[in-house]
Design a protein around this motif. Sequence first.
Motif, PDB file in Angstrom:
ATOM      1  N   PHE A  87       0.793  -1.227   0.000  1.00 46.01           N
ATOM      2  CA  PHE A  87       0.000   0.000   0.000  1.00 46.01           C
ATOM      3  C   PHE A  87       0.828   1.281   0.000  1.00 46.01           C
ATOM      4  O   PHE A  87       0.300   2.351  -0.288  1.00 46.01           O
ATOM      5  CB  PHE A  87      -0.930   0.030   1.214  1.00 46.01           C
ATOM      6  N   GLY A  88       2.091   1.189   0.383  1.00 43.08           N
ATOM      7  CA  GLY A  88       2.904   2.397   0.425  1.00 43.08           C
ATOM      8  C   GLY A  88       3.294   2.772   1.837  1.00 43.08           C
ATOM      9  O   GLY A  88       3.061   2.040   2.804  1.00 43.08           O
ATOM     10  N   ASP A  89       3.894   3.942   1.970  1.00 40.89           N
ATOM     11  CA  ASP A  89       4.471   4.391   3.238  1.00 40.89           C
ATOM     12  C   ASP A  89       3.417   4.524   4.339  1.00 40.89           C
ATOM     13  O   ASP A  89       2.280   4.938   4.090  1.00 40.89           O
ATOM     14  CB  ASP A  89       5.163   5.736   3.040  1.00 40.89           C
ATOM     15  N   GLU A  90       3.815   4.179   5.538  1.00 38.20           N
ATOM     16  CA  GLU A  90       2.912   4.203   6.693  1.00 38.20           C
ATOM     17  C   GLU A  90       2.306   5.579   6.941  1.00 38.20           C
ATOM     18  O   GLU A  90       1.164   5.699   7.391  1.00 38.20           O
ATOM     19  CB  GLU A  90       3.690   3.743   7.934  1.00 38.20           C
ATOM     20  N   SER A  91       3.051   6.633   6.649  1.00 40.67           N
ATOM     21  CA  SER A  91       2.583   7.988   6.929  1.00 40.67           C
ATOM     22  C   SER A  91       1.288   8.321   6.195  1.00 40.67           C
ATOM     23  O   SER A  91       0.555   9.232   6.597  1.00 40.67           O
ATOM     24  CB  SER A  91       3.667   9.011   6.562  1.00 40.67           C
ATOM     25  N   ARG A  92       0.978   7.597   5.131  1.00 33.37           N
ATOM     26  CA  ARG A  92      -0.252   7.839   4.379  1.00 33.37           C
ATOM     27  C   ARG A  92      -1.492   7.423   5.159  1.00 33.37           C
ATOM     28  O   ARG A  92      -2.593   7.905   4.893  1.00 33.37           O
ATOM     29  CB  ARG A  92      -0.219   7.077   3.055  1.00 33.37           C
ATOM     30  N   PHE A  93      -1.312   6.531   6.135  1.00 31.45           N
ATOM     31  CA  PHE A  93      -2.471   5.942   6.811  1.00 31.45           C
ATOM     32  C   PHE A  93      -2.476   6.144   8.324  1.00 31.45           C
ATOM     33  O   PHE A  93      -3.476   5.884   8.970  1.00 31.45           O
ATOM     34  CB  PHE A  93      -2.517   4.435   6.525  1.00 31.45           C
ATOM     35  N   SER A  94      -1.369   6.585   8.880  1.00 30.03           N
ATOM     36  CA  SER A  94      -1.281   6.712  10.335  1.00 30.03           C
ATOM     37  C   SER A  94      -1.792   8.069  10.795  1.00 30.03           C
ATOM     38  O   SER A  94      -1.587   9.085  10.132  1.00 30.03           O
ATOM     39  CB  SER A  94       0.158   6.506  10.813  1.00 30.03           C
ATOM     40  N   ALA A  95      -2.477   8.072  11.926  1.00 27.06           N
ATOM     41  CA  ALA A  95      -3.013   9.305  12.504  1.00 27.06           C
ATOM     42  C   ALA A  95      -2.593   9.373  13.963  1.00 27.06           C
ATOM     43  O   ALA A  95      -3.071   8.605  14.811  1.00 27.06           O
ATOM     44  CB  ALA A  95      -4.537   9.332  12.385  1.00 27.06           C
ATOM     45  N   PHE A  96      -1.675  10.276  14.259  1.00 27.97           N
ATOM     46  CA  PHE A  96      -1.213  10.481  15.630  1.00 27.97           C
ATOM     47  C   PHE A  96      -2.344  11.078  16.460  1.00 27.97           C
ATOM     48  O   PHE A  96      -2.962  12.069  16.061  1.00 27.97           O
ATOM     49  CB  PHE A  96      -0.013  11.427  15.608  1.00 27.97           C
ATOM     50  N   ILE A  97      -2.654  10.464  17.609  1.00 28.26           N
ATOM     51  CA  ILE A  97      -3.788  10.944  18.403  1.00 28.26           C
ATOM     52  C   ILE A  97      -3.343  11.660  19.673  1.00 28.26           C
ATOM     53  O   ILE A  97      -4.098  11.779  20.633  1.00 28.26           O
ATOM     54  CB  ILE A  97      -4.793   9.822  18.713  1.00 28.26           C
ATOM     55  N   GLY A  98      -2.095  12.148  19.672  1.00 24.74           N
ATOM     56  CA  GLY A  98      -1.682  13.094  20.694  1.00 24.74           C
ATOM     57  C   GLY A  98      -1.028  12.541  21.929  1.00 24.74           C
ATOM     58  O   GLY A  98      -0.966  13.237  22.941  1.00 24.74           O
ATOM     59  N   ALA A  99      -0.507  11.320  21.874  1.00 25.18           N
ATOM     60  CA  ALA A  99       0.097  10.772  23.084  1.00 25.18           C
ATOM     61  C   ALA A  99       1.146   9.721  22.730  1.00 25.18           C
ATOM     62  O   ALA A  99       1.193   9.212  21.609  1.00 25.18           O
ATOM     63  CB  ALA A  99      -0.970  10.174  23.995  1.00 25.18           C
ATOM     64  N   TYR A 100       1.978   9.418  23.723  1.00 28.30           N
ATOM     65  CA  TYR A 100       3.018   8.394  23.611  1.00 28.30           C
ATOM     66  C   TYR A 100       2.927   7.470  24.809  1.00 28.30           C
ATOM     67  O   TYR A 100       2.357   7.826  25.849  1.00 28.30           O
ATOM     68  CB  TYR A 100       4.410   9.038  23.565  1.00 28.30           C
ATOM     69  N   PHE A 101       3.491   6.280  24.640  1.00 30.02           N
ATOM     70  CA  PHE A 101       3.537   5.385  25.784  1.00 30.02           C
ATOM     71  C   PHE A 101       4.817   4.572  25.776  1.00 30.02           C
ATOM     72  O   PHE A 101       5.434   4.352  24.731  1.00 30.02           O
ATOM     73  CB  PHE A 101       2.314   4.459  25.815  1.00 30.02           C
ATOM     74  N   GLY A 102       5.226   4.183  26.984  1.00 35.50           N
ATOM     75  CA  GLY A 102       6.404   3.355  27.145  1.00 35.50           C
ATOM     76  C   GLY A 102       6.143   2.276  28.173  1.00 35.50           C
ATOM     77  O   GLY A 102       5.314   2.443  29.076  1.00 35.50           O
ATOM     78  N   VAL A 103       6.839   1.166  28.038  1.00 33.35           N
ATOM     79  CA  VAL A 103       6.719   0.045  28.976  1.00 33.35           C
ATOM     80  C   VAL A 103       8.118  -0.441  29.305  1.00 33.35           C
ATOM     81  O   VAL A 103       8.960  -0.573  28.406  1.00 33.35           O
ATOM     82  CB  VAL A 103       5.907  -1.121  28.380  1.00 33.35           C
ATOM     83  N   LEU A 104       8.373  -0.696  30.574  1.00 29.87           N
ATOM     84  CA  LEU A 104       9.652  -1.279  30.961  1.00 29.87           C
ATOM     85  C   LEU A 104       9.452  -2.288  32.080  1.00 29.87           C
ATOM     86  O   LEU A 104       8.465  -2.245  32.813  1.00 29.87           O
ATOM     87  CB  LEU A 104      10.639  -0.193  31.379  1.00 29.87           C
ATOM     88  N   ASN A 105      10.390  -3.203  32.174  1.00 31.39           N
ATOM     89  CA  ASN A 105      10.360  -4.210  33.230  1.00 31.39           C
ATOM     90  C   ASN A 105      11.022  -3.673  34.489  1.00 31.39           C
ATOM     91  O   ASN A 105      12.078  -3.024  34.421  1.00 31.39           O
ATOM     92  CB  ASN A 105      11.092  -5.473  32.791  1.00 31.39           C
ATOM     93  N   LEU A 106      10.412  -3.958  35.624  1.00 31.70           N
ATOM     94  CA  LEU A 106      10.997  -3.645  36.925  1.00 31.70           C
ATOM     95  C   LEU A 106      11.371  -4.954  37.607  1.00 31.70           C
ATOM     96  O   LEU A 106      10.725  -5.989  37.386  1.00 31.70           O
ATOM     97  CB  LEU A 106      10.007  -2.864  37.787  1.00 31.70           C
ATOM     98  N   PRO A 107      12.382  -4.947  38.478  1.00 30.10           N
ATOM     99  CA  PRO A 107      12.917  -6.215  38.978  1.00 30.10           C
ATOM    100  C   PRO A 107      12.054  -6.959  39.975  1.00 30.10           C
ATOM    101  O   PRO A 107      12.230  -8.155  40.161  1.00 30.10           O
ATOM    102  CB  PRO A 107      14.240  -5.790  39.629  1.00 30.10           C
ATOM    103  N   ASP A 108      11.088  -6.310  40.636  1.00 26.28           N
ATOM    104  CA  ASP A 108      10.394  -6.993  41.731  1.00 26.28           C
ATOM    105  C   ASP A 108       8.921  -6.619  41.740  1.00 26.28           C
ATOM    106  O   ASP A 108       8.562  -5.442  41.741  1.00 26.28           O
ATOM    107  CB  ASP A 108      11.032  -6.618  43.072  1.00 26.28           C
ATOM    108  N   ALA A 109       8.067  -7.635  41.744  1.00 29.95           N
ATOM    109  CA  ALA A 109       6.622  -7.402  41.812  1.00 29.95           C
ATOM    110  C   ALA A 109       6.045  -7.907  43.127  1.00 29.95           C
ATOM    111  O   ALA A 109       4.836  -8.001  43.287  1.00 29.95           O
ATOM    112  CB  ALA A 109       5.927  -8.106  40.644  1.00 29.95           C
ATOM    113  N   SER A 110       6.893  -8.226  44.088  1.00 30.18           N
ATOM    114  CA  SER A 110       6.432  -8.896  45.304  1.00 30.18           C
ATOM    115  C   SER A 110       5.465  -8.049  46.116  1.00 30.18           C
ATOM    116  O   SER A 110       4.604  -8.584  46.812  1.00 30.18           O
ATOM    117  CB  SER A 110       7.644  -9.268  46.179  1.00 30.18           C
ATOM    118  N   GLY A 111       5.575  -6.738  46.045  1.00 26.68           N
ATOM    119  CA  GLY A 111       4.710  -5.908  46.863  1.00 26.68           C
ATOM    120  C   GLY A 111       3.382  -5.557  46.232  1.00 26.68           C
ATOM    121  O   GLY A 111       2.561  -4.893  46.866  1.00 26.68           O
ATOM    122  N   LEU A 112       3.150  -5.992  45.007  1.00 25.99           N
ATOM    123  CA  LEU A 112       1.934  -5.578  44.307  1.00 25.99           C
ATOM    124  C   LEU A 112       0.740  -6.459  44.652  1.00 25.99           C
ATOM    125  O   LEU A 112      -0.345  -5.963  44.922  1.00 25.99           O
ATOM    126  CB  LEU A 112       2.174  -5.583  42.793  1.00 25.99           C
TER     127      LEU A 112
END
Length: 421
Positions: free
Chosen positions: A163-188
């Motif tokens: 279909f062509g370059d992604e920019s033709r179809f992508s619509a930024f909706i105003g936000a970003y997100f990140g995910v990372l691993n933390l070493p310990d979940a014992s207290g959750l």
Amino acid sequence: MRILISGAGIAGPVLAYWLTRHGFSVTVVERAPALRKTGGHAVDLFRPAMNISEQMGVLPRVEARATGTNRMTLYPEGARRCVRVDLAKIFGATSDRHVEIMRDDLSEIYYDATREDVEYVFGDSITAISPDGAVRFENAAPRRFDLVVGADGLHSNVRRLAFGDESRFSAFIGAYFGVLNLPDASGLDGELRMHVGVGRTAGVYGARHLGDARALFLFRSECELDYDHRDVPRQKDLLRNAFGGMHTDVDRWLDELDRTPAFYFDSITQLRMDNWSRGRVTLVGDAGYCPGPAVGGSTSLAVVGAYVLAGELARAGGDHERAFPAYERAMAEHVRGSHAVALSAAKTLVPTSRLGVSGLVQGSRLISALPAGPSRALLRLTTKSARLYNSMTVADYPPSPATSGSRVGFAGDPGGGFGVG
């Protein structure tokens, strides 16, 4: 009939399963050298995806790998008191069949259900697709397929080729997100801890079977940020700049950025395409209609889309000129609804004003305080996602003659279909 699927995440293996059940010969090519186990984040399966998983025979494994997160502690930025929310009550009110599971776990479960009957090729990628079905790869010799399906996510390689370059179809909706691993979940212990401020939300959660935890960051930006998707240090700096000083908990999570074994960062972007098929090529899941990572029901939508695509191909006897338009018609309303819900969810999860933060906190407090019946009614009146998922239906596709008469449909649902919750 030979069908090539690009992507071994969620939609790819689900599609491979149902195509195989309908008598098609399936190959899945995946760029990664092995099944991805990069940490990932939690995703939601609602009623249709749960029904599909049950018919695939994997529902016990899905339920066994549920995160077990059943309550949330909400900390408004700058406030002295927190709000405690019964997530089990909220999930129960929005859907009568739901599970939260880590994405990597779900991918592995679907892969295991298909690996004996499907050819998987890891460590390779498609480089060219000819109109007659000839496919070239980075490493393997060229091969010919009757159809090619892109199930390779938001940044789909197959979509770019067809279909062509992604920019033709992508619509930024105003936000970003990140995910990372933390070493310990014992207290959750089944708890999601969320810090919410104007334009930024950060949280941490674990899972019963994991020895670590996941930290999730969402923040608003009026314009798209300048960074390369391969420049991980730059992405980590963007998170530090967006969340520094929010709370001592959040600062502690950010301290793990340079030590985390797994990290993911992306824009919250929707894919908006008029159609998802061209010639012998079609798209499924995020590759064709991503509602927005972290804010839309993209996982359930991908599972449903894979099931529908396989069913329409079987119904048309493999004739893609009939099946692809039927698949797009069947999914169009679901995709439009999911896109609208994602836009609303982004505003709720990452409030744009102090009033929005207050509304999120007060609404959570009210729902938690009410008995189950009134809180369910309130959620169904005010939550767009609940209305969408509870109104969505998908056809039942009878088995092809090649599948030895085994029933692929969903028993017990009025009208031969099933609803989504």
